[in-house]
Motif scaffolding. Structure first.
Motif, PDB file in Angstrom:
ATOM      1  N   UNK A  36       0.842  -1.188   0.000  1.00 51.00           N
ATOM      2  CA  UNK A  36       0.000   0.000   0.000  1.00 51.00           C
ATOM      3  C   UNK A  36       0.881   1.243   0.000  1.00 51.00           C
ATOM      4  N   UNK A  37       0.372   2.308  -0.559  1.00 54.77           N
ATOM      5  CA  UNK A  37       1.129   3.558  -0.616  1.00 54.77           C
ATOM      6  C   UNK A  37       0.715   4.466   0.527  1.00 54.77           C
ATOM      7  N   UNK A  38       1.699   5.027   1.182  1.00 56.58           N
ATOM      8  CA  UNK A  38       1.408   6.085   2.143  1.00 56.58           C
ATOM      9  C   UNK A  38       2.170   7.331   1.705  1.00 56.58           C
ATOM     10  N   UNK A  39       1.527   8.473   1.891  1.00 57.62           N
ATOM     11  CA  UNK A  39       2.108   9.748   1.493  1.00 57.62           C
ATOM     12  C   UNK A  39       2.005  10.702   2.678  1.00 57.62           C
ATOM     13  N   UNK A  40       3.130  11.260   3.066  1.00 64.24           N
ATOM     14  CA  UNK A  40       3.142  12.258   4.135  1.00 64.24           C
ATOM     15  C   UNK A  40       3.705  13.553   3.551  1.00 64.24           C
ATOM     16  N   UNK A  41       2.986  14.632   3.720  1.00 65.91           N
ATOM     17  CA  UNK A  41       3.421  15.930   3.212  1.00 65.91           C
ATOM     18  C   UNK A  41       3.569  16.884   4.390  1.00 65.91           C
ATOM     19  N   UNK A  42       4.762  17.448   4.528  1.00 67.26           N
ATOM     20  CA  UNK A  42       5.031  18.415   5.587  1.00 67.26           C
ATOM     21  C   UNK A  42       5.412  19.725   4.925  1.00 67.26           C
ATOM     22  N   UNK A  43       4.638  20.772   5.216  1.00 67.09           N
ATOM     23  CA  UNK A  43       4.928  22.103   4.667  1.00 67.09           C
ATOM     24  C   UNK A  43       5.311  23.024   5.819  1.00 67.09           C
ATOM     25  N   UNK A  44       6.478  23.623   5.707  1.00 70.23           N
ATOM     26  CA  UNK A  44       6.929  24.588   6.706  1.00 70.23           C
ATOM     27  C   UNK A  44       7.516  25.776   5.972  1.00 70.23           C
ATOM     28  N   UNK A  45       6.892  26.910   6.173  1.00 72.72           N
ATOM     29  CA  UNK A  45       7.342  28.146   5.546  1.00 72.72           C
ATOM     30  C   UNK A  45       7.621  27.926   4.063  1.00 72.72           C
ATOM     31  N   UNK A  78      11.541  25.213  -1.993  1.00 72.68           N
ATOM     32  CA  UNK A  78      12.108  23.877  -2.205  1.00 72.68           C
ATOM     33  C   UNK A  78      11.051  22.804  -2.003  1.00 72.68           C
ATOM     34  N   UNK A  79      11.072  21.824  -2.902  1.00 73.66           N
ATOM     35  CA  UNK A  79      10.214  20.655  -2.819  1.00 73.66           C
ATOM     36  C   UNK A  79      11.133  19.437  -2.742  1.00 73.66           C
ATOM     37  N   UNK A  80      11.031  18.700  -1.637  1.00 73.00           N
ATOM     38  CA  UNK A  80      11.864  17.521  -1.419  1.00 73.00           C
ATOM     39  C   UNK A  80      10.949  16.304  -1.474  1.00 73.00           C
ATOM     40  N   UNK A  81      11.293  15.334  -2.328  1.00 70.21           N
ATOM     41  CA  UNK A  81      10.493  14.120  -2.455  1.00 70.21           C
ATOM     42  C   UNK A  81      11.365  12.930  -2.061  1.00 70.21           C
ATOM     43  N   UNK A  82      10.953  12.254  -0.983  1.00 71.14           N
ATOM     44  CA  UNK A  82      11.715  11.136  -0.429  1.00 71.14           C
ATOM     45  C   UNK A  82      11.104   9.809  -0.871  1.00 71.14           C
ATOM     46  N   UNK A  83      11.800   9.117  -1.768  1.00 66.69           N
ATOM     47  CA  UNK A  83      11.390   7.817  -2.294  1.00 66.69           C
ATOM     48  C   UNK A  83      12.081   6.665  -1.553  1.00 66.69           C
ATOM     49  N   UNK A 147      16.355  24.303   3.602  1.00 60.55           N
ATOM     50  CA  UNK A 147      15.121  24.132   4.379  1.00 60.55           C
ATOM     51  C   UNK A 147      15.372  24.118   5.883  1.00 60.55           C
ATOM     52  N   UNK A 148      16.586  23.786   6.292  1.00 60.97           N
ATOM     53  CA  UNK A 148      16.887  23.734   7.734  1.00 60.97           C
ATOM     54  C   UNK A 148      16.632  25.091   8.387  1.00 60.97           C
ATOM     55  N   UNK A 149      16.868  26.159   7.654  1.00 68.41           N
ATOM     56  CA  UNK A 149      16.663  27.491   8.244  1.00 68.41           C
ATOM     57  C   UNK A 149      15.180  27.803   8.426  1.00 68.41           C
ATOM     58  N   UNK A 150      14.304  26.978   7.851  1.00 66.36           N
ATOM     59  CA  UNK A 150      12.862  27.152   8.003  1.00 66.36           C
ATOM     60  C   UNK A 150      12.270  26.189   9.016  1.00 66.36           C
ATOM     61  N   UNK A 151      13.112  25.512   9.767  1.00 64.03           N
ATOM     62  CA  UNK A 151      12.641  24.619  10.816  1.00 64.03           C
ATOM     63  C   UNK A 151      12.264  23.233  10.348  1.00 64.03           C
ATOM     64  N   UNK A 152      12.630  22.865   9.105  1.00 66.63           N
ATOM     65  CA  UNK A 152      12.364  21.524   8.621  1.00 66.63           C
ATOM     66  C   UNK A 152      13.516  20.640   9.074  1.00 66.63           C
ATOM     67  N   UNK A 153      13.189  19.533   9.719  1.00 68.96           N
ATOM     68  CA  UNK A 153      14.250  18.635  10.199  1.00 68.96           C
ATOM     69  C   UNK A 153      13.957  17.213   9.785  1.00 68.96           C
TER      70      UNK A 153
END
Length: 153
Positions: A36-45, A78-83, A147-153
């Motif tokens: 099954x596919x799961x998709x998680x999207x996190x948007x920060x700034x 920035x758009x980061x896609x983790x496969x 993205x680290x400067x926008x609080x994405x970790x």
């Protein structure tokens, strides 16, 4: 990074079905038996991180499209896609990835891909690594895109 002319990315789609079948012998690590596919999207700034797990094919690529929506949109830089947890990636998923690459380029945003082993090989074979920077980990992509400067970790 050297970029191709707009629209040139689409020309790489030819031969993907062959390349995908040939190099999909060792799928990436994921939950045993999970398709099954799961998709998680996190948007920060100004950053959006999409994490995918499971199988992406003609039947599930719409789920990815709905979750990602119009990203990169607005102030997204920035758009980061983790496969990295994807166990199967059909040509429809690669085609959608090409659409994302063209959309990020048109909106002057960055696209960063964290491929699993076989997707990385397919991107190499068809020459897409020039158009889509790939990273070993999401942390590497976050650092490289700022993205680290926008609080994405």
């Amino acid at each position: 990074m050297e970029r191709d002319a707009p629209g040139e990315i689409s020309s790489y789609v030819a031969g993907l079905d062959f390349a995908m079948a040939e190099h999909n012998r060792e799928p990436c690590a994921a939950e045993p038996g999970s398709s099954a596919l799961s998709v998680e999207v996190v948007r920060r700034e100004a950053c959006c991180v999409v994490t995918l797990a499971g199988e992406i094919d003609m039947a599930t690529v719409d789920q990815v499209q709905r979750a990602v929506g119009d990203e990169p949109a607005g102030a997204t830089e920035a758009l980061i896609v983790d496969f990295s947890l994807v166990t199967f990636c059909g040509s429809s998923a690669v085609s959608y990835l090409l659409q994302l690459a063209e959309r990020t380029r048109a909106r002057d945003a960055q696209l960063a891909i964290i491929p699993c082993r076989y997707l990385n090989r397919v991107l190499e074979i068809v020459g897409l690594q020039r158009a889509m920077p790939t990273y070993d980990t999401c942390a590497d992509a976050i650092a490289a895109t700022g993205c680290a400067r926008h609080g994405v970790a």
